[in-house]
Design a protein around this motif. Sequence first.
Motif, mmCIF file in Angstrom:
data_model
loop_
_atom_site.group_PDB
_atom_site.id
_atom_site.type_symbol
_atom_site.label_atom_id
_atom_site.label_comp_id
_atom_site.label_asym_id
_atom_site.label_seq_id
_atom_site.Cartn_x
_atom_site.Cartn_y
_atom_site.Cartn_z
ATOM 1 N N GLU A 1 0.804 -1.219 0.000
ATOM 2 C CA GLU A 1 0.000 0.000 0.000
ATOM 3 C C GLU A 1 0.837 1.269 0.000
ATOM 4 O OE1 GLU A 1 -3.657 2.029 2.570
ATOM 5 O OE2 GLU A 1 -2.968 -0.008 3.006
ATOM 6 N N ASN A 2 1.911 1.300 0.797
ATOM 7 C CA ASN A 2 2.678 2.545 0.859
ATOM 8 C C ASN A 2 3.427 2.821 -0.446
ATOM 9 O OD1 ASN A 2 4.525 0.345 1.640
ATOM 10 N ND2 ASN A 2 6.016 1.977 2.006
ATOM 11 N N ILE A 3 3.796 1.781 -1.195
ATOM 12 C CA ILE A 3 4.446 1.979 -2.492
ATOM 13 C C ILE A 3 3.429 2.481 -3.507
ATOM 14 C CG2 ILE A 3 5.859 0.916 -4.267
ATOM 15 C CD1 ILE A 3 7.139 1.062 -1.476
ATOM 16 N N VAL A 4 2.227 1.920 -3.475
ATOM 17 C CA VAL A 4 1.168 2.399 -4.368
ATOM 18 C C VAL A 4 0.872 3.871 -4.087
ATOM 19 C CG1 VAL A 4 -1.276 2.169 -4.986
ATOM 20 C CG2 VAL A 4 0.127 0.119 -4.645
ATOM 21 N N ASP A 5 0.827 4.243 -2.817
ATOM 22 C CA ASP A 5 0.509 5.630 -2.453
ATOM 23 C C ASP A 5 1.535 6.619 -3.012
ATOM 24 O OD1 ASP A 5 -1.761 4.852 -1.136
ATOM 25 O OD2 ASP A 5 -0.858 4.877 0.864
ATOM 26 N N LEU A 6 2.771 6.178 -3.176
ATOM 27 C CA LEU A 6 3.804 7.074 -3.709
ATOM 28 C C LEU A 6 3.526 7.479 -5.150
ATOM 29 C CD1 LEU A 6 7.105 5.407 -2.426
ATOM 30 C CD2 LEU A 6 5.569 6.969 -1.250
ATOM 31 N N THR A 7 2.758 6.667 -5.854
ATOM 32 C CA THR A 7 2.522 6.937 -7.274
ATOM 33 C C THR A 7 1.311 7.829 -7.503
ATOM 34 O OG1 THR A 7 1.020 5.052 -7.661
ATOM 35 C CG2 THR A 7 3.388 4.614 -7.734
ATOM 36 N N ARG A 8 0.509 8.047 -6.487
ATOM 37 C CA ARG A 8 -0.759 8.745 -6.707
ATOM 38 C C ARG A 8 -0.550 10.229 -6.979
ATOM 39 N NH1 ARG A 8 -5.110 5.700 -5.990
ATOM 40 N NH2 ARG A 8 -4.932 3.760 -4.760
ATOM 41 N N ASN B 1 3.982 -6.971 -5.290
ATOM 42 C CA ASN B 1 2.931 -7.913 -4.931
ATOM 43 C C ASN B 1 3.164 -8.340 -3.491
ATOM 44 O OD1 ASN B 1 1.866 -10.748 -4.524
ATOM 45 N ND2 ASN B 1 0.975 -10.313 -6.526
ATOM 46 N N GLN B 2 2.203 -8.035 -2.615
ATOM 47 C CA GLN B 2 2.426 -8.214 -1.177
ATOM 48 C C GLN B 2 2.636 -9.668 -0.792
ATOM 49 O OE1 GLN B 2 0.426 -5.595 1.538
ATOM 50 N NE2 GLN B 2 -0.101 -7.275 2.919
ATOM 51 N N ALA B 3 1.863 -10.574 -1.361
ATOM 52 C CA ALA B 3 2.016 -11.992 -1.022
ATOM 53 C C ALA B 3 3.365 -12.513 -1.498
ATOM 54 C CB ALA B 3 0.878 -12.802 -1.646
ATOM 55 N N GLU B 4 3.782 -12.100 -2.694
ATOM 56 C CA GLU B 4 5.082 -12.516 -3.197
ATOM 57 C C GLU B 4 6.205 -11.936 -2.338
ATOM 58 O OE1 GLU B 4 7.615 -12.550 -7.395
ATOM 59 O OE2 GLU B 4 6.080 -11.029 -7.077
ATOM 60 N N ASP C 1 13.037 -6.224 10.636
ATOM 61 C CA ASP C 1 13.717 -4.971 10.319
ATOM 62 C C ASP C 1 13.558 -4.610 8.843
ATOM 63 O OD1 ASP C 1 14.459 -4.749 12.918
ATOM 64 O OD2 ASP C 1 16.614 -4.986 12.598
ATOM 65 N N THR C 2 13.605 -5.615 7.981
ATOM 66 C CA THR C 2 13.447 -5.354 6.544
ATOM 67 C C THR C 2 12.075 -4.780 6.250
ATOM 68 O OG1 THR C 2 14.973 -7.172 6.032
ATOM 69 C CG2 THR C 2 13.569 -6.379 4.246
ATOM 70 N N TRP C 3 11.039 -5.350 6.840
ATOM 71 C CA TRP C 3 9.686 -4.840 6.628
ATOM 72 C C TRP C 3 9.561 -3.404 7.147
ATOM 73 C CZ3 TRP C 3 6.174 -5.704 3.357
ATOM 74 C CH2 TRP C 3 5.861 -6.985 2.892
ATOM 75 N N LYS C 4 10.180 -3.099 8.264
ATOM 76 C CA LYS C 4 10.098 -1.741 8.814
ATOM 77 C C LYS C 4 10.691 -0.729 7.840
ATOM 78 C CE LYS C 4 10.298 -3.207 13.677
ATOM 79 N NZ LYS C 4 11.161 -3.268 14.893
ATOM 80 N N ILE C 5 11.808 -1.100 7.221
ATOM 81 C CA ILE C 5 12.451 -0.198 6.262
ATOM 82 C C ILE C 5 11.564 -0.011 5.028
ATOM 83 C CG2 ILE C 5 14.431 0.046 4.709
ATOM 84 C CD1 ILE C 5 16.059 -1.457 6.882
ATOM 85 N N ASP D 1 8.998 6.641 1.132
ATOM 86 C CA ASP D 1 7.939 7.644 0.915
ATOM 87 C C ASP D 1 8.130 8.510 -0.331
ATOM 88 O OD1 ASP D 1 9.992 9.344 1.635
ATOM 89 O OD2 ASP D 1 8.912 10.305 3.288
ATOM 90 N N HIS D 2 9.069 8.158 -1.223
ATOM 91 C CA HIS D 2 9.189 8.930 -2.469
ATOM 92 C C HIS D 2 10.043 8.159 -3.473
ATOM 93 C CE1 HIS D 2 12.847 9.960 -0.250
ATOM 94 N NE2 HIS D 2 13.401 10.275 -1.415
ATOM 95 N N PHE D 3 9.881 8.513 -4.747
ATOM 96 C CA PHE D 3 10.667 7.916 -5.816
ATOM 97 C C PHE D 3 11.895 8.764 -6.105
ATOM 98 C CE2 PHE D 3 6.728 5.704 -6.762
ATOM 99 C CZ PHE D 3 7.189 4.456 -7.159
#
Length: 759
Positions: free
Chosen positions: A450-457, A672-675, A704-708, A713-715
Amino acid sequence: MKRTFTQILALLLAIFMILPVRASCAAEKEREGEGGVADTYLAEPVELDLAENELLMDIIEVDGLLRATVGVTSEELTKKYGTGLGTPYQTEYRYFDMEYKEDETKREPTPSFYQIAQSSDPSLGLTVGGEPFLFTDGLGEETYGVQYRLYKDGEAVSDVLNPKGANNHTFSYIQYGARANVVMMGEIPYVWMDYTEYNYELYIKDHFVKSTDIAPNVFVSDYGLMEIGGVPCALLYVEPIMDPSVQAYDWFMKDETGKTILMPLTPNTTQLATEGIELEGEPTGGAFNDGEYGYFFSNGELWRTDGKKSARICDMIYAGVSALSDLRAVRPISDGRIFVVADGQLFSLSESESSIPAERKVYTLGVMNGGYLPNLSLLVSKFNAAGKDCKFAVKEYKNVTKLNLALVSREVDVLLTSDLDALRNYIKQELLVPLDELVPEFFEEGVLLENIVDLTRQDGVCYYLPREFQIYGERVEADLWEEVSKIDTIEDYCKFILENDPNYLLEWDNRSLPPSFIDTLDDWIDRENYTCHFDDGSFEAFLEFCGQGVDFNSPLYRTGNQYPKIENFQLTNLIAPSIFYDVETAKEYMESGKVQTAYVPYPFPTKTYDGYDIHADGLYAVIDKEESREAAREFMKWCFLENVVGELRPDDLESDYCYDWDLHGIWKIPINQAECERYLSRNLAWDGPDKETRLPLEQRMYEDTWKIIREADHFANRYTVLFDVMVEEAYRYIAGTITAKQAADYVQNRVSLYLAEQG
């Protein structure tokens, strides 16, 4: 003269409104041998009823029949000659009438075991082929390769066509799958070879032609061989090796700096040249002739030349021929058709009012700065083999100008690019389809990150998405964390580095510093208000910091600390055991002796953003075209939801990093979140003897990887006009041709002008 994107589109639209008239005139000129640009042929695939283990290598007209060269493989052949050097095929001639009906009684073996080319005049009996030979590789293992030779009337008439020599069996030159073209002038043979992997060589009489170090600051590539008017010619592409300290291109309208030339050859030619007859069209490998014209491919387009001018006569992208297709033959037939053999398939080209079929079933994935083309070609091939109702082909556009032209002519259906400026402009021009509407299942909970998708909006709407990405930032020794965590400007960060790790600059080539530091160029540019401030001293100070780096050729390069205190941080996989999201945990591990040195990652210091920046080789967008909307939807769904890696076994730390994720080709973080979850959690299934000690470490690295990832928050703004401007002027400063103050002033003026035209 500079134009805004809107003005460019308007101009191109006007040009395309008059193209039908000009195309007709150009077609007539082309038929008269005067050159011109015209689409005068339509390509359609031809079914020859070949078996799955058979491959079309060539086809030519002989005595009123079509003689096809067909390669046949089998389990027995693979068992006998199969190696890691390609699929062993044995070739034979098969004869068809003009309606593609075969006379099976006429089948006969080719002069060589594996024939890859023949003269355009079959009466010469001139072919290029290979014979399997057994040799001992570098590991002492006996294996088979292919020795290529020139054949005349069934007899070998040349030494081994291997520029490394018969006894130096470099793998690149003895693989199955080589391509060639051959012409004979009197008793002198001329042979062009492509030994796969872009190893092009030109052989004349009894020697190979020198193709490297031809002239200072120039790179010459030999893309083919053709004979026109009794003169053999090499088809070359000559491009300068750019000196980044010199402004060498118009940054508003970048275009190719190279040129395509025909170089006449003689028996005494020993090296390629940088001058010759200039032609339109950029060659991409493979050239042929019919006694009157020469033919060559430019990406997925077939071009024809009379030796003076050249013209595109067919855009084969719509037939499924892409920039990376294996082109093996172009054969004009007596009834006016032109046969093209590519990817083991036959295509028939017939004269037409348009090169685009009335009901197009092949759609175009247009690529500009969008990743490595071989990987994209493989991706599209997998989609085309998935049994969908539509097919796609890859077509590369070298710059924004060419991509804009393609969008106006409506030849692109799905776009892949890393150029955020181009995407922003296309959104402004309403050229892209909102993905929320096209593929709503992408935006259901838990489908994509979700947070990666939000960066594109943009204004709440998603128009583009990365299939995979990397995260960039910095990392510092745990003891320095408290100090660096308070920094929020690039200028202060440069001071921090100099004070705490002066050897940092010895680990960087000074030309690598500017692009790595200015990905987050929004600290200097206010896109919403179309303003910038490179004149406040901060950019000048940044350049002076970069200027303290060492030259790549300096004896000081990489003589700093073996374990630097401050380093660039890149996340494409699970973080390393020595990296900790939390500084307190990092210090605990150091005190307990579990790690010698502990690093803490952090986003690159910037006033604009709080989180990490994302690097994506390509962002997928869909062009707003009703006729291809459903095909684009199918491709996007497959690419993001179906073409994903399943279960992954845990990493085996004793197997030299040959992990399952490596074999599957996962090099970056999937959106892809599941992948992504399967990718990052694979080691949590470890059940070895060291389970009790390893699993807590793996759990910590996983969390720790997931937290990073969640803090991105930007491209990054690479592959954009503004990025290029900043890097170009920085390079001129580093080269010593301008001062830091001048560089800052030039960037301020150029970026201000660009932003004014965009506003």
